[in-house]
Design an enzyme around this catalytic site. Structure first.
Site, PDB file in Angstrom:
ATOM      1  N   LYS A 150       0.971  -3.690  -3.058  1.00  0.00           N
ATOM      2  CA  LYS A 150       1.534  -3.922  -1.726  1.00  0.00           C
ATOM      3  C   LYS A 150       2.814  -3.109  -1.549  1.00  0.00           C
ATOM      4  CE  LYS A 150       0.056  -8.756  -1.130  1.00  0.00           C
ATOM      5  NZ  LYS A 150      -0.773  -8.566   0.074  1.00  0.00           N
ATOM      6  N   ARG A 192     -10.052 -14.353  -2.717  1.00  0.00           N
ATOM      7  CA  ARG A 192     -11.473 -14.678  -2.585  1.00  0.00           C
ATOM      8  C   ARG A 192     -12.191 -14.646  -3.926  1.00  0.00           C
ATOM      9  NH1 ARG A 192     -12.204  -9.916   1.733  1.00  0.00           N
ATOM     10  NH2 ARG A 192     -10.086 -10.632   2.195  1.00  0.00           N
TER      11      ARG A 192
HETATM   12  N1  BES Z   1      -2.104 -13.005  -0.103  1.00  0.00           N
HETATM   13  C1  BES Z   1      -2.611 -12.005   0.747  1.00  0.00           C
HETATM   14  C2  BES Z   1      -2.718 -12.460   2.205  1.00  0.00           C
HETATM   15  C3  BES Z   1      -1.430 -12.781   2.921  1.00  0.00           C
HETATM   16  C4  BES Z   1      -0.773 -11.790   3.658  1.00  0.00           C
HETATM   17  C5  BES Z   1      -0.917 -14.059   2.928  1.00  0.00           C
HETATM   18  C6  BES Z   1       0.380 -12.100   4.345  1.00  0.00           C
HETATM   19  C7  BES Z   1       0.243 -14.357   3.602  1.00  0.00           C
HETATM   20  C8  BES Z   1       0.895 -13.384   4.321  1.00  0.00           C
HETATM   21  C9  BES Z   1      -4.014 -11.585   0.311  1.00  0.00           C
HETATM   22  O1  BES Z   1      -4.279 -11.667  -1.040  1.00  0.00           O
HETATM   23  C10 BES Z   1      -4.190 -10.148   0.714  1.00  0.00           C
HETATM   24  O2  BES Z   1      -3.442  -9.337   0.256  1.00  0.00           O
HETATM   25  N2  BES Z   1      -5.179  -9.889   1.567  1.00  0.00           N
HETATM   26  C11 BES Z   1      -5.433  -8.577   2.033  1.00  0.00           C
HETATM   27  C12 BES Z   1      -6.939  -8.414   2.106  1.00  0.00           C
HETATM   28  C13 BES Z   1      -7.375  -7.010   2.404  1.00  0.00           C
HETATM   29  C14 BES Z   1      -7.063  -6.111   1.227  1.00  0.00           C
HETATM   30  C15 BES Z   1      -8.856  -7.040   2.687  1.00  0.00           C
HETATM   31  C16 BES Z   1      -4.820  -8.423   3.413  1.00  0.00           C
HETATM   32  O3  BES Z   1      -4.840  -9.387   4.190  1.00  0.00           O
HETATM   33  O4  BES Z   1      -4.262  -7.371   3.686  1.00  0.00           O
HETATM   34 ZN    ZN Z   2      -3.690  -9.910  -2.114  1.00  0.00          ZN
END
Ligand code: BES
Ligand code: ZN
Ligand code: ZN
Length: 509
Positions: free
Chosen positions: A286, A360
């Site tokens: 990230k 997931r």
């Molecule tokens: N933990 C994150 C989702 C999240 C983002 C929670 C902001 C709270 C605030 C999750 O694991 C994630 O990173 N999801 C990705 C999925 C994508 C790579 C398909 C996302 O939402 O960008």
């Molecule tokens: Zn994530």
């Protein structure tokens, strides 16, 4: 259970006689055309002379009674308390279309008041009828929350102490229903406090083993049996999702199971909570901005731990099994790579195209395992997607399900509990984008509808006959803005109250 703090008691003294440091009274815009405010007393009493003086003083300084307005004034001549806090409740008919919303307004107001009174030792609250005492008690306790564990003694001096005691004024403090309502509010507040504490704890202080230990701790003294699988047991059990996500971290993953059993239970509810103790994204790392907020990526797990605790503490006649899959998603020499194929518990394979779509993967393991016990209802709760924050905003969670009736029941429970959730669909056409050339399914789909797509991915791991729902709490779980109502900055504890409400309804109580 947690180190806080605020004691709650009931009093049926006349509000103006209450020996407290601050007395909270409710006010509303005056009916009719004259300016000023009316004091809202419900079935409570304050001497007429004091009441008149209070209304005059408030009118003189321009108080409006608007919802959430806080006006502090000296108590002299009005009440024994040295300070009066006039709490704006808004006009009774404004935007309040149903009983659930009216109660939630009261929780928010009570929380606004106690938040404004941080540092006050003893607070009295005289704002509502006896039948609303649970909302007042709960809102005021939630608003009194503080998280000070990681401040030095030095800094604590400059930080207000939490409120030591709250007395809620009611017409009859010995009334059994009133006492029961307050006891329920205290359990719920304790559960929300536990959830918030876990979320707010720095990620280095809460690795997966510690989160699993928190499940063991929460079960102490209650009829909850907890088992924890460590990394060896996970390998033996073929939990490829939890292991894959956890393999890049020096802090190994866990799967905790909490089983609350009641001899008279007629229903079985299973709850699964995402417990990513820190989500860096892994190799699909990230951006640096706000990454620290990903310490909240275990909010679902915390809510499940606290909900099982609360349901057991309330002795609800239902069986509840809580599942806490927990891992730390880190990059590193042992981390999983984009392109790796993992095998989820039960045998299905997933091509990991993005290591940041990790929630997931751990949920898939836990859902398959939880469904083996054939619970009547299976619900997972997770800070699953950034897309949920875009779609729903920061204060509303989404409910997705393979069963429309279950989705409605969760929605109704959330409204009663005072947590903002809304039903969302699982459009089947979004599934196609998850097709993988290499494995049974990939872990990311197309660009649009990411929240619902993630829901569809999870649905692949649940049989159609199993009633299942998925709640994405990515927006509401963590408040990165200013505090409001009873919601502090940081972990909010969302979903706990909805689960307790649903369990209560499933138990027939
Ligand atoms: N933990 C994150 C989702 C999240 C983002 C929670 C902001 C709270 C605030 C999750 O694991 C994630 O990173 N999801 C990705 C999925 C994508 C790579 C398909 C996302 O939402 O960008
Ligand atoms: Zn994530
Ligand atoms: Zn995550």
């Amino acid at each position: 259970m947690t180190d806080q703090q605020t004691k709650l008691s009931l009093s049926s003294a006349s509000a103006d006689d209450l020996k407290v440091d601050a007395l909270v009274l409710g006010v509303a815009p005056r009916k009719g055309r004259r300016k000023g405010v009316d004091v809202v007393l419900g079935d409570l009493t304050v001497r007429a002379a004091g009441l008149r003086k209070l209304a005059e003083a408030l009118a003189a300084i321009g108080a409006t009674g608007r919802r959430g307005e806080i006006t502090k004034l000296p108590g002299g001549g009005i009440a024994a308390a040295p300070m009066i806090v006039a709490l704006g409740l808004g006009s009774p008919d404004e935007n309040i279309d149903d009983a659930d919303a009216a109660l939630e307004m009261l929780r928010e107001a009570a929380g606004t008041a106690t938040r404004a009174l941080a540092g006050t030792k003893r607070v009295g609250i005289a704002i509502a009828h006896a039948e609303r005492v649970e909302a007042v008690a709960l809102g005021s306790l939630l608003g009194a929350y503080t998280f000070r564990k990681f401040r030095s003694a030095n800094d604590l001096e400059s930080m207000p102490d939490p409120i030591a005691a709250i007395s809620v004024v009611v017409a009859d403090a010995r009334d059994q229903t009133v006492r029961k309502s307050v006891a329920r509010a205290e359990v719920l507040a304790g559960a929300v406090r536990l959830t918030r504490d876990l979320i707010n704890t720095p990620p280095g202080d809460l690795p997966p083993a510690k989160l699993a230990a928190a499940a063991v701790e929460a079960a102490k003294g209650l009829p909850i049996e907890v088992t924890v699988l460590d990394e060896k047991a996970l390998a033996k059990g073929h939990y490829g999702g939890i292991l894959g996500v956890g393999q890049g971290s020096a802090n190994p993953p866990r799967l905790a199971r909490m089983a609350y059993r009641h001899p008279k239970a007629k229903a079985h509810l299973a709850l699964v909570g995402k417990g990513v103790t820190f989500d860096t994204g892994g190799i699909s790392i990230k951006p640096a901005a706000n990454m620290h907020e990903m310490k909240s990526d275990m909010s679902g797990a915390a809510a499940v731990i606290a909900a099982v605790y609360a349901i057991a503490a309330l002795k609800l006649p239902i069986n509840v099994t809580g599942w806490i899959p927990t891992a730390e998603n880190m990059p590193g020499g042992k981390a999983q790579r984009p392109g790796d194929v993992i095998t989820i518990y039960g045998g299905r394979t997933v091509e990991v195209l993005n290591t940041d779509a990790e929630g997931r993967l751990i949920l898939a393991d836990a859902l398959v395992r939880a469904a083996e016990e054939k619970p009547d209802v299976l619900i997972d709760v997770a800070t699953l997607t950034g897309a949920a924050v875009i779609a729903m905003g920061q204060r509303t969670s989404a409910i997705m399900s393979n069963d429309a009736d279950l989705r409605t029941r969760i929605f109704d429970a959330s409204s009663t509990a005072g947590e903002a959730m809304w039903p969302m669909p699982l459009p089947a056409h979004l599934r196609k984008a998850f097709d993988s050339p290499t494995a049974d399914i990939a872990n990311i789909g197309g660009r649009y509808g990411g929240m619902m797509a993630a829901g569809l991915f999870l649905k692949e791991f649940v049989d159609d006959e199993q009633k299942w729902a998925h709640i994405d709490i990515a927006g509401p779980a963590y408040n990165d803005g200013e505090a409001w109502g009873y919601t502090p900055k940081g972990g909010t504890g969302t979903a706990v109250r909805t689960f307790v409400q649903l369990a209560q309804e499933m138990s027939g109580r």
